[in-house]
Design a protein around this motif. Structure first.
Motif, mmCIF file in Angstrom:
data_model
loop_
_atom_site.group_PDB
_atom_site.id
_atom_site.type_symbol
_atom_site.label_atom_id
_atom_site.label_comp_id
_atom_site.label_asym_id
_atom_site.label_seq_id
_atom_site.Cartn_x
_atom_site.Cartn_y
_atom_site.Cartn_z
ATOM 1 N N UNK A 27 46.755 31.872 35.875
ATOM 2 C CA UNK A 27 45.521 32.658 35.986
ATOM 3 C C UNK A 27 45.406 33.365 37.332
ATOM 4 N N UNK A 28 45.996 32.803 38.378
ATOM 5 C CA UNK A 28 45.965 33.457 39.690
ATOM 6 C C UNK A 28 46.659 34.816 39.639
ATOM 7 N N UNK A 29 47.569 34.981 38.684
ATOM 8 C CA UNK A 29 48.310 36.242 38.530
ATOM 9 C C UNK A 29 47.803 37.090 37.367
ATOM 10 N N UNK A 30 46.845 36.585 36.640
ATOM 11 C CA UNK A 30 46.359 37.280 35.442
ATOM 12 C C UNK A 30 45.501 38.493 35.809
ATOM 13 N N UNK A 31 45.590 39.499 34.958
ATOM 14 C CA UNK A 31 44.739 40.673 35.140
ATOM 15 C C UNK A 31 43.281 40.250 35.105
ATOM 16 N N UNK A 32 42.509 40.792 35.988
ATOM 17 C CA UNK A 32 41.083 40.515 36.009
ATOM 18 C C UNK A 32 40.686 39.338 36.884
ATOM 19 N N UNK A 33 41.628 38.507 37.269
ATOM 20 C CA UNK A 33 41.329 37.368 38.154
ATOM 21 C C UNK A 33 41.562 37.842 39.581
ATOM 22 N N UNK A 34 40.470 38.222 40.235
ATOM 23 C CA UNK A 34 40.538 38.847 41.552
ATOM 24 C C UNK A 34 40.234 37.851 42.662
ATOM 25 N N UNK A 35 40.676 38.192 43.844
ATOM 26 C CA UNK A 35 40.407 37.374 45.020
ATOM 27 C C UNK A 35 38.902 37.287 45.260
ATOM 28 N N UNK A 36 38.454 36.089 45.614
ATOM 29 C CA UNK A 36 37.053 35.886 45.992
ATOM 30 C C UNK A 36 37.058 35.275 47.387
ATOM 31 N N UNK A 37 36.292 35.865 48.289
ATOM 32 C CA UNK A 37 36.323 35.433 49.685
ATOM 33 C C UNK A 37 34.955 35.056 50.238
ATOM 34 N N UNK A 38 33.920 35.286 49.462
ATOM 35 C CA UNK A 38 32.563 34.965 49.920
ATOM 36 C C UNK A 38 31.825 34.175 48.840
ATOM 37 N N UNK A 39 31.031 33.238 49.315
ATOM 38 C CA UNK A 39 30.251 32.411 48.399
ATOM 39 C C UNK A 39 29.235 33.252 47.645
ATOM 40 N N UNK A 40 29.034 32.884 46.395
ATOM 41 C CA UNK A 40 27.987 33.497 45.589
ATOM 42 C C UNK A 40 27.358 32.407 44.741
ATOM 43 N N UNK A 41 26.311 32.743 44.048
ATOM 44 C CA UNK A 41 25.616 31.754 43.235
ATOM 45 C C UNK A 41 26.530 31.234 42.128
ATOM 46 N N UNK A 42 26.388 29.939 41.802
ATOM 47 C CA UNK A 42 27.153 29.414 40.660
ATOM 48 C C UNK A 42 26.636 30.020 39.366
ATOM 49 N N UNK A 43 27.309 29.720 38.279
ATOM 50 C CA UNK A 43 26.844 30.202 36.978
ATOM 51 C C UNK A 43 25.448 29.662 36.700
ATOM 52 N N UNK A 44 24.634 30.400 35.968
ATOM 53 C CA UNK A 44 23.233 30.012 35.756
ATOM 54 C C UNK A 44 23.047 28.608 35.167
#
Length: 109
Positions: free
Chosen positions: A75-92
């Protein structure tokens, strides 16, 4: 060696771990994070940051989670799985899922 995100992250996607990663090795999918094994430097700073204990050193991955070594790499190489570098809210509904086990069927690739 690398670190692995296990199924505890599925449908939660807490991102506390990405804030502390010095090499930006986390990749974000629709309902889970994974670690890119080519980027991870095995520093382990992410492990204590995960509120659902979803991250393991590769050599410490529980037997029932070993398949996540390949899942993280793929999945780290899969299309659409982009780098995330900043915290954001978890899923609702993360709090509803954080204590559930065996969530692989819930993974959105």
């Amino acid at each position: 060696m690398t670190h692995i995100v296990s199924d505890a992250c599925i449908r939660c996607k807490y991102t506390d771990c990405v804030d502390v990663c010095p090499v930006d090795c986390f990749r974000e999918g629709p309902n889970m994070l994974v670690i890119d094994p080519d980027e991870c430097i095995d520093c382990a700073v992410c492990i204590p940051e995960c509120p659902v204990n979803a991250i393991y050193a590769e050599e410490d991955v529980p037997a029932d989670q070993l398949h996540f070594i390949k899942i993280n790499a793929d999945l780290a190489r899969a299309d659409g799985w982009k780098s995330i570098t900043k915290r954001k809210d978890p899923l609702p509904d993360a709090d509803d899922w954080k204590d559930k086990v065996g969530k692989l069927d819930e993974l959105v690739r």
